[in-house]
Enzyme design. Structure first.
Site, mmCIF file in Angstrom:
data_model
loop_
_atom_site.group_PDB
_atom_site.id
_atom_site.type_symbol
_atom_site.label_atom_id
_atom_site.label_comp_id
_atom_site.label_asym_id
_atom_site.label_seq_id
_atom_site.Cartn_x
_atom_site.Cartn_y
_atom_site.Cartn_z
ATOM 1 N N CYS A 1 0.860 -1.192 0.000
ATOM 2 C CA CYS A 1 0.000 0.000 0.000
ATOM 3 C C CYS A 1 0.888 1.232 0.000
ATOM 4 C CB CYS A 1 -0.908 0.011 1.229
ATOM 5 S SG CYS A 1 -2.071 1.403 1.275
ATOM 6 N N CYS B 1 -0.051 4.765 6.317
ATOM 7 C CA CYS B 1 -0.608 5.063 7.641
ATOM 8 C C CYS B 1 0.337 4.497 8.708
ATOM 9 C CB CYS B 1 -2.003 4.458 7.786
ATOM 10 S SG CYS B 1 -3.207 5.120 6.623
ATOM 11 N N CYS C 1 -0.169 0.919 10.445
ATOM 12 C CA CYS C 1 -0.495 -0.214 9.582
ATOM 13 C C CYS C 1 0.759 -0.896 9.072
ATOM 14 C CB CYS C 1 -1.342 0.268 8.400
ATOM 15 S SG CYS C 1 -1.821 -1.051 7.265
ATOM 16 N N GLU D 1 -5.161 0.068 -0.546
ATOM 17 C CA GLU D 1 -6.217 1.084 -0.570
ATOM 18 C C GLU D 1 -7.121 0.792 -1.767
ATOM 19 O OE1 GLU D 1 -8.928 3.642 -0.760
ATOM 20 O OE2 GLU D 1 -7.687 3.728 1.045
ATOM 21 N N SER E 1 -13.542 -0.346 2.240
ATOM 22 C CA SER E 1 -12.995 0.633 3.175
ATOM 23 C C SER E 1 -11.943 1.483 2.483
ATOM 24 C CB SER E 1 -12.372 -0.082 4.376
ATOM 25 O OG SER E 1 -11.790 0.835 5.272
ATOM 26 N N SER F 1 -12.008 5.089 6.997
ATOM 27 C CA SER F 1 -11.094 5.002 8.131
ATOM 28 C C SER F 1 -10.752 6.420 8.575
ATOM 29 C CB SER F 1 -9.831 4.239 7.701
ATOM 30 O OG SER F 1 -9.010 3.966 8.790
ATOM 31 N N LEU F 2 -11.282 6.822 9.728
ATOM 32 C CA LEU F 2 -11.166 8.218 10.178
ATOM 33 C C LEU F 2 -10.033 8.380 11.192
ATOM 34 C CD1 LEU F 2 -12.653 10.864 9.552
ATOM 35 C CD2 LEU F 2 -14.057 10.446 11.576
ATOM 36 N N ASN G 1 -4.374 -2.522 17.395
ATOM 37 C CA ASN G 1 -3.602 -3.750 17.545
ATOM 38 C C ASN G 1 -2.112 -3.433 17.480
ATOM 39 O OD1 ASN G 1 -5.833 -5.774 17.489
ATOM 40 N ND2 ASN G 1 -6.217 -4.813 15.498
#
Length: 395
Positions: free
Chosen positions: A157, A161, A164, A209, A240, A262-263, A337
């Protein structure tokens, strides 16, 4: 405890749907390595167009396409693979004019299971190997009424983020529609073997994404929801996004699937600290795009990953409630997590409960999503973690 620094200046924007040629020094991405034409790369419409170019009339091409889709993908899980030769095509009513084009397409799954990692809660993380050797992770999540599959849309991706694992890998390439569909085919067969509730729920929340590969994702969804093929209910398919705002309108225009956003923060500064996409699409722009495109009677799902003493204060719940006001929505609160940044830790049970109570007190429909598959690296934000640190063993 160290938390992500809030940037003083806006970072260079990411192009929605066209990730930058280099991400953190990584080279230009490659498009999908197809390794042969897959039947599952086609929905009924694109297959009909292929047949029309092969010499059929538009009506004949549509008729044959529908029969082929039903024949190839309409069987129940666990049924023998249908025959795929000239005799089988003739039995379907496909004229000789269509045989060459159809037999050039491979009906078999192009992914193979490289590793199965069962969790203590019966979640199953799968590492799947593509024809070019790329590793893709999917997660099969059993439930009492239906089983859910967490589907990947890219190898890696580009969105980076900070919480992640997939984002640490960068973007290697896009998945073709058939590679997305093949994750479902493999998982559906495994779910049938394991017993329990059938696979009926798909969430595009795996690696990648989806809006950066929207064309292939939409094509896969059209085949997966085709009543002649896999027959998934559109209301049981959720896509998402990190908030690629300019793809929201085309998504709703071309798919009947549900949208999750995803905020993960209640304001721009903190969101940009953990999600670089916010540099291009602010929270205000994101909300405006949702409000403008959300179909009548539909609602959007907001995912809010909760980090200890970063975005979990009662005042943060107030800000979040103010942000979603006026939108038909639900908020899923997700305790974080373990991931690539050790400073981002899950809140205590008391802080989680207080946040949820405060948000619900504003009249916001709120649910807590408990982790599934965490012990095998299959929970939210963890995909590609295991594949990154070691090569998969035999299936």
């Amino acid at each position: 405890m160290r938390v992500p620094e809030i940037p003083e200046e806006m970072a260079s924007p990411l192009r929605a749907g066209d990730p930058p040629a280099q991400v953190a020094g990584r080279p230009l991405i490659r498009r999908s390595a197809r390794g042969g034409a897959r039947l599952a790369d086609h929905d009924a419409a694109s297959l009909a167009e292929l047949l029309r170019r092969a010499g059929g009339t538009a009506s004949a091409a549509r008729a044959v396409s529908g029969k082929v889709v039903r024949h190839a993908f309409g069987a129940e899980p666990g049924a023998p693979a249908p025959a795929w030769d000239a005799r089988a095509l003739a039995a379907l009513g496909a004229g000789a004019w269509a045989h060459e084009a159809l037999l050039a397409l491979d009906p078999a799954p192009s992914l193979e299971i490289a590793e199965r990692a069962p969790a203590q809660d019966d979640t199953l993380r799968l590492v799947l190997r593509a024809r070019d050797g790329a590793l893709i992770e999917s997660v099969l999540i059993p439930g009492p009424a239906r089983t859910t599959l967490c589907v990947s849309s890219q190898v890696g991706c580009a969105r980076a983020c900070s919480f992640c694992e997939t984002g640490r890998l960068g973007l290697e390439r896009q998945l073709a529609a058939g590679e997305i569909v093949d994750q479902v085919r493999i998982a559906r067969a495994l779910a049938a073997e394991r017993g329990g509730a059938p696979l009926r729920n798909l969430v595009f929340m795996g690696m990648g994404e989806p809006f950066d590969n929207l064309g292939e994702v939409l094509k896969a969804i059209r085949l997966l929801t085709d009543p002649r093929a896999f027959r998934f209910a559109p209301s049981h398919v959720t896509v998402s996004t990190v908030g690629v705002a300019d793809k929201i309108e085309p998504f709703f225009r071309e798919a009947r699937a549900e949208l999750a956003v995803s905020l993960n923060a209640p304001d721009d500064a903190r969101r940009q600290a953990i999600m670089p996409v916010n540099a291009r699409f602010s929270m205000a722009a994101l909300k405006e795009a949702i409000a403008r495109a959300l179909p009548q009677g539909r609602r959007v799902l907001f995912e809010y990953v909760l980090f200890d003493q970063f975005n979990d204060a009662p005042e943060d719940a107030d800000l979040l409630a103010a942000y979603v006001a006026g939108l038909r929505c639900r908020v899923n609160v997700i305790p974080c997590n373990p991931g690539p940044d050790p400073a981002l830790r899950p809140p205590s049970a008391a802080r989680l409960d207080a946040f949820v109570a405060r948000l619900s007190g504003h009249g916001v429909t709120t649910l807590v999503r408990r982790p599934r598959g965490r012990d095998v690296g299959g929970a939210c934000g963890q995909l590609a973690g295991m594949a990154r640190v070691r090569q998969p063993g035999p299936a």
